[in-house]
Scaffold this motif. Structure first.
Motif, PDB file in Angstrom:
ATOM      1  N   ASN A 220       3.236   3.188   4.885  1.00 43.11           N
ATOM      2  CA  ASN A 220       3.087   3.817   6.200  1.00 43.11           C
ATOM      3  C   ASN A 220       1.666   3.522   6.642  1.00 43.11           C
ATOM      4  O   ASN A 220       0.711   3.902   5.953  1.00 43.11           O
ATOM      5  CB  ASN A 220       3.333   5.322   6.136  1.00 43.11           C
ATOM      6  CG  ASN A 220       3.137   5.987   7.494  1.00 43.11           C
ATOM      7  OD1 ASN A 220       2.011   6.171   7.943  1.00 43.11           O
ATOM      8  ND2 ASN A 220       4.238   6.339   8.135  1.00 43.11           N
ATOM      9  N   ILE A 221       1.525   2.845   7.757  1.00 41.08           N
ATOM     10  CA  ILE A 221       0.206   2.354   8.153  1.00 41.08           C
ATOM     11  C   ILE A 221      -0.785   3.488   8.389  1.00 41.08           C
ATOM     12  O   ILE A 221      -1.968   3.390   8.058  1.00 41.08           O
ATOM     13  CB  ILE A 221       0.316   1.433   9.400  1.00 41.08           C
ATOM     14  CG1 ILE A 221      -1.025   0.751   9.672  1.00 41.08           C
ATOM     15  CG2 ILE A 221       0.795   2.207  10.616  1.00 41.08           C
ATOM     16  CD1 ILE A 221      -1.513  -0.135   8.562  1.00 41.08           C
TER      17      ILE A 221
ATOM     18  N   GLN B 236       5.857  -0.437  10.956  1.00 40.77           N
ATOM     19  CA  GLN B 236       4.724  -0.014  10.136  1.00 40.77           C
ATOM     20  C   GLN B 236       4.762   1.460   9.772  1.00 40.77           C
ATOM     21  O   GLN B 236       3.889   1.942   9.049  1.00 40.77           O
ATOM     22  CB  GLN B 236       3.413  -0.356  10.841  1.00 40.77           C
ATOM     23  CG  GLN B 236       3.193  -1.832  11.045  1.00 40.77           C
ATOM     24  CD  GLN B 236       3.390  -2.630   9.776  1.00 40.77           C
ATOM     25  OE1 GLN B 236       2.622  -2.498   8.826  1.00 40.77           O
ATOM     26  NE2 GLN B 236       4.415  -3.469   9.748  1.00 40.77           N
TER      27      GLN B 236
ATOM     28  N   SER C  52       2.866  -1.322   5.495  1.00 42.02           N
ATOM     29  CA  SER C  52       1.432  -1.267   5.812  1.00 42.02           C
ATOM     30  C   SER C  52       0.850  -2.670   5.753  1.00 42.02           C
ATOM     31  O   SER C  52       0.012  -2.968   4.906  1.00 42.02           O
ATOM     32  CB  SER C  52       0.698  -0.352   4.827  1.00 42.02           C
ATOM     33  OG  SER C  52       1.191   0.952   4.872  1.00 42.02           O
TER      34      SER C  52
ATOM     35  N   ASN D   1       0.840  -1.182   0.000  1.00 39.38           N
ATOM     36  CA  ASN D   1       0.000   0.000   0.000  1.00 39.38           C
ATOM     37  C   ASN D   1       0.882   1.241   0.000  1.00 39.38           C
ATOM     38  O   ASN D   1       1.721   1.393  -0.866  1.00 39.38           O
ATOM     39  CB  ASN D   1      -0.986  -0.035   1.169  1.00 39.38           C
ATOM     40  CG  ASN D   1      -2.056  -1.094   0.966  1.00 39.38           C
ATOM     41  OD1 ASN D   1      -2.540  -1.291  -0.134  1.00 39.38           O
ATOM     42  ND2 ASN D   1      -2.403  -1.793   2.027  1.00 39.38           N
TER      43      ASN D   1
ATOM     44  N   THR E 252      -1.843   4.870   5.012  1.00 39.45           N
ATOM     45  CA  THR E 252      -2.732   3.902   4.376  1.00 39.45           C
ATOM     46  C   THR E 252      -4.140   3.990   4.956  1.00 39.45           C
ATOM     47  O   THR E 252      -5.135   3.984   4.217  1.00 39.45           O
ATOM     48  CB  THR E 252      -2.183   2.474   4.547  1.00 39.45           C
ATOM     49  OG1 THR E 252      -0.913   2.379   3.913  1.00 39.45           O
ATOM     50  CG2 THR E 252      -3.121   1.446   3.943  1.00 39.45           C
TER      51      THR E 252
END
Length: 722
Positions: free
Chosen positions: A361-362, A415, A419, A358, A365
Motif C-alpha cells: 500500500n503506497i 497502489q 507500492s 514493500n 509504505t
C-alpha cells in the motif's frame, strides 16, 4: 548558441530515452543484475539534466512551477528523514533521493517539444515490451513449463511458469499486469493520434487483456474497472448519464467474465497435459541444468478474482502500521526498512512479500519509510494532481489527452495494493511520474491557450450560423477557382421552400460532379486555412467517410454511435456525383464495402437494432471482429469503386449508399447552375432543382407532420471560447 541549444535538447531526448529503456529492463531481476551499473550511470546523467530543467522552470510562473513546489515537499521530507536517521545508511538514503528527483521530474523539460517525443517513444516501447512479456508467458503456458533459476549475483531464486496458482512471466505478475493495462491505454493514445501500425496495436491490446487474465492480479483488475468507468464517463461525453451507467455495468461485466473465462480455459488446458519443472543453477560461471522432470503434481490456475482472502496483505498492513507507529514523525528511511523487518514480520513474509512490494500500500509504505511528514507531502502532491486532472477531464473533449489522466488514476488505484510508484527502480514507477508530469503539462497548456474553454453548442441557430460561415468559405474558393457546386438534399429543400435552412435542420450538404469534386479536394489539400479544415481519407487515416467534410477548427464534434475519433468539428458534407446505371453487382459490392467500413467505425450503440436481441448478438460479434480492421482501406475502396462510374449517361447521383436506389436523377438537370437566395445570400443550385427534389422527396413543398420536424442527426458539438 542555437546549435549548442539544439545539441543539449538532443542529448536530453536520447539520455532520457535510454533511461526509460533501462528502466524497462530493470523490471526483470535477471536483467537488472546485469545492466544495473548502466542504469545507475543513466540515472546520474538524467539527474544533472533534471536539475537544470528544474532551475529553468522554477523561474517561470506556470504549471511546472506549481508541480515542482509541491513535489519539493516530498524531496524535503525524504531529506529530513535521511538526516534524522543519519547513523543508518545515510549515503544510501541520499542516493535514493537522487533517484526520486530523476523519476519525479524526468519530464520537466528543457525543451517542451521534447516531452511529446519522449511520451510517444515511451508509448511505442510499452507496446513492444508488453507484447514480448505476453509471448514469454504464453510460451510457458503452451508448453506447461515451470522454471526455477538461481542466477549468479542474486540471492533469491527466480521462477517462471505456474507457481502457487499464478502464472509468472519474465516479470512478476503484479508489475506485468500494470504494464499490460498501461499498454492498452497508451495503445489507444497512439490509435487516437492516428499513428502508424494501428492494426498491430489493436492486436496487442487483445494480447494484453489476455495477459491481465493470466497474471491474476486483483489490484490490476480493480484498477481496470476504475479505468473502464472513467473512460465511459469522460471519453463518451455524447452519452446520457443513464447510458453511461449501463455501459459501465456492461463493460465491467464483460471484463470480469473474460478474466474468469480465460483463466478457466487455461486451467483446464494445464490439467489436460503433463507439466515440466526445470531447475537451473548458475554456479562457478557455468550454466547447469540440474533437474528436468515431469511434475507429479498438476497445478491449477487459481481464479483469484473470486477469492475473498487478502493474499497475506492484512497481516502486512497490520504489522506495517505497528512498525510505522514506532517512528511516526520521520520514519525509518527507505534503505533502513529491511534491517527492522525481523522485529515485526515472519520470515516467509519478509522473503516473499516485503522485498518486492514493500507494504503493498503506497500510503502505508510512505508512512513507515518517511513518517507522517513524508506521507503528508506525498498526499498533498497526489491531491493536487488529482484535482487538476479531474478538472481537465471534465472540460476536455480530446480523447487521447484524457487517456493519460485515466491511466494516472488507474495506476494510483492499484497502489492501494502495491507500492511500486515510489522507492522503486521499476519502470511502472517511472511511467507513473511521466504520466503525472505530462498530464500537468497538458493542463498547463490548456489553461494558457487562448482557446481556454469548451462550451457545448445547444442552440440550433448558432450551429446554422457556423455552418453558413463554412459555406461562405467554400463558395469563395469555388468562385475563385472556377469550380461548380450545388446545394443539395435538405439544404436545397430549405433554399427553395424557406430561402434558408429548414427550421429544424442542422446541417448543410453540397453536390459536385466528380471532376469538380476532385479539383476542390486537391485545392483544399494544398491550401491550409487557419479557421476551416478539410477532413478526408486522403489526409486522415482514421476518417471513416468516403466523401469529404469541411470543418470549423474552433469546434469539436462527437457523433453518437461512432467509435473512431476523426477530430471532427461542426461541418458541412461535400458529396461527389458520379454516373448512375442500374447494376446489381455494383450495388452489392458497394453495399458490402460500406457495411464493412461501418463495422470498423461504429460503437455497439451505433449498430444496435431496437427490440432485436438475437440480431444484436450477431451485430456485436461482427463489430468486435471488424474493430481490428483498418477503416482506411475500405473507405478508399468505396471511393475508387464510385469513380468507375463515369458521368456519360442519362443518370447520375451520389453512389456511396448501403441501400442504393434506382437511377432517378437525370444528368441534364445539372446542366446549369443558378443563383438562389439562402439566408440572405446567394449560392448555387441546379437549374433542374424541382425535378431533382421531386424525384428524391415527392411533394417537397409540403411540410412534414409536426412530430417529424426534428433533426435526423445525433451528435454533440462544442465551441472553443476564446
Amino acid at each position: 548558441m542555437t546549435k549548442a541549444k539544439e545539441l543539449i535538447f538532443q542529448m536530453e531526448f536520447y539520455i532520457k530515452c535510454l533511461f526509460i529503456i533501462l528502466s524497462i529492463f530493470s523490471m526483470s531481476k535477471i536483467l537488472y543484475s546485469t545492466l544495473g551499473i548502466f542504469y545507475k550511470l543513466a540515472t546520474a546523467a538524467v539527474f544533472v539534466i533534471v536539475m537544470l530543467a528544474v532551475f529553468m522552470n522554477l523561474k517561470k510562473s506556470d504549471g511546472y512551477r506549481r508541480y515542482l513546489i509541491v513535489t519539493m515537499g516530498i524531496i524535503a521530507s525524504q531529506l529530513i528523514t535521511a538526516i534524522v536517521n543519519y547513523q543508518y545508511n545515510f549515503t544510501g538514503n541520499i542516493i535514493e533521493i537522487i533517484f526520486m528527483c530523476s523519476y519525479m521530474w524526468l519530464l520537466v523539460p528543457l525543451n517542451k517539444k521534447t516531452i511529446d517525443k519522449i511520451m510517444m517513444f515511451t508509448a511505442y516501447c510499452t507496446q513492444v515490451a508488453s507484447f514480448l512479456l505476453f509471448v514469454f508467458t504464453l510460451v510457458m503456458v503452451i508448453f506447461r513449463l515451470t522454471i526455477y533459476w538461481q542466477p549468479s549475483g542474486l540471492s533469491s531464486t527466480v521462477y517462471f511458469g505456474l507457481v502457487d496458482g499464478r502464472i509468472w512471466g519474465f516479470v512478476n505478475p503484479n508489475s506485468t499486469s500494470i504494464l499490460a493495462y498501461a499498454s492498452i491505454l497508451l495503445g489507444l493514445v497512439l490509435i487516437f493520434k492516428q499513428m502508424k501500425y494501428a492494426k498491430f496495436i489493436k492486436y496487442n491490446i487483445i494480447c494484453q487483456i489476455i495477459n491481465i487474465a493470466f497474471q491474476q492480479s486483483r489490484g490490476a483488475m480493480i484498477s481496470s474497472v476504475v479505468m473502464i468507468a472513467l473512460y465511459v464517463v469522460f471519453i463518451h461525453k455524447d452519452l446520457s448519464i443513464i447510458k453511461k451507467i449501463k455501459r459501465i455495468v456492461l463493460l465491467t461485466g464483460v471484463f470480469v467474465v473474460a478474466m474468469v473465462g480465460i483463466n478457466s480455459i487455461v486451467s483446464s488446458y494445464l490439467q489436460l497435459g503433463t507439466s515440466e519443472t526445470i531447475t537451473i543453477d548458475y554456479t562457478d560461471s557455468k550454466l547447469n541444468f540440474t533437474e528436468k522432470k515431469e511434475s507429479s503434481k498438476k497445478e491449477e490456475l487459481t481464479v483469484r478474482i473470486s477469492e475473498s482472502t487478502s493474499s497475506g496483505r492484512m497481516y502486512i498492513w497490520e504489522n506495517g502500521l505497528v512498525m510505522g507507529l514506532e517512528k511516526p514523525v520521520f520514519g525509518y528511511g527507505t534503505r533502513n526498512l529491511q534491517s527492522h523487518y525481523n522485529d515485526f514480520f515472519n520470515k516467509y513474509t519478509i522473503e516473499n512479500s516485503l522485498i518486492g512490494g514493500n507494504f503493498h500500500n503506497i500510503f502505508l509504505t510512505l508512512f513507515v519509510a518517511s513518517g507522517a511528514l513524508g506521507l503528508v507531502a506525498f498526499t498533498i502532491t497526489i491531491v493536487y494532481v488529482s484535482v487538476e486532472f479531474l478538472k481537465f477531464l471534465w472540460i476536455n473533449v480530446e480523447k487521447e489527452k484524457s487517456l493519460y489522466m485515466i491511466l494516472f488514476f488507474g495506476i494510483l488505484t492499484g497502489q492501494l495494493f502495491e507500492s511500486i510508484i515510489f522507492y522503486s527502480t521499476n519502470f511502472i514507477n517511472i511511467l507513473f511520474w511521466m504520466v503525472v508530469v505530462y498530464g500537468v503539462s497538458l493542463c498547463n497548456e490548456y489553461k494558457n491557450s487562448p482557446q481556454c474553454q469548451m462550451c457545448e453548442i445547444t442552440d440550433i441557430e448558432e450551429l446554422q450560423r457556423m455552418e453558413l460561415a463554412i459555406l461562405d468559405y467554400i463558395h469563395e474558393i469555388c468562385e475563385k477557382e472556377g469550380i461548380q457546386y450545388f446545394l443539395s438534399y435538405g439544404t436545397l429543400i430549405g433554399a427553395v421552400r424557406h430561402k434558408g435552412f429548414i427550421p429544424w435542420d442542422d446541417d448543410i450538404d453540397i453536390w459536385l460532379f466528380r471532376d469538380q469534386y476532385e479539383k476542390l479536394q486537391s485545392y483544399l489539400l494544398e491550401h491550409d486555412n487557419e479557421k476551416f479544415g478539410l477532413k478526408s481519407y486522403h489526409n486522415d487515416p482514421s476518417y471513416m467517410y468516403p466523401f469529404m467534410k469541411i470543418i470549423d477548427k474552433d469546434t469539436y464534434l462527437l457523433e453518437n454511435g461512432i467509435r473512431l475519433d476523426s477530430k471532427l468539428g461542426v461541418y458541412i458534407d461535400i458529396f461527389p456525383i458520379d454516373g448512375h446505371i442500374e447494376d446489381k453487382e455494383f450495388e452489392q459490392e458497394m453495399s458490402t464495402l460500406i457495411k464493412k467500413s461501418q463495422l470498423c467505425s461504429y460503437s455497439f450503440e451505433g449498430v444496435k437494432a431496437e427490440g432485436k436481441p438475437l440480431e444484436n448478438i450477431m451485430r456485436y460479434g461482427a463489430l468486435a471482429a471488424y474493430s481490428l480492421k483498418d477503416v482506411h482501406s475500405y473507405v478508399k475502396a468505396i471511393d475508387e469503386l464510385a469513380k468507375t462510374r463515369k458521368i456519360d449517361g442519362e443518370y447520375c447521383d451520389f453512389l456511396m449508399y448501403k441501400s442504393m436506389k434506382k437511377p432517378t436523377i437525370k444528368t441534364e438537370w445539372f446542366k446549369e447552375a443558378i443563383d438562389w437566395e439562402f439566408c440572405g445570400k446567394y449560392y448555387k443550385i441546379p437549374i433542374g432543382y424541382d425535378q431533382i427534389l421531386r424525384a428524391d422527396y415527392g411533394d417537397y413543398m409540403q411540410l412534414p407532420p409536426v412530430d417529424k420536424q426534428v433533426s435526423h442527426h445525433n451528435f454533440k458539438a462544442w465551441e472553443l471560447k476564446k
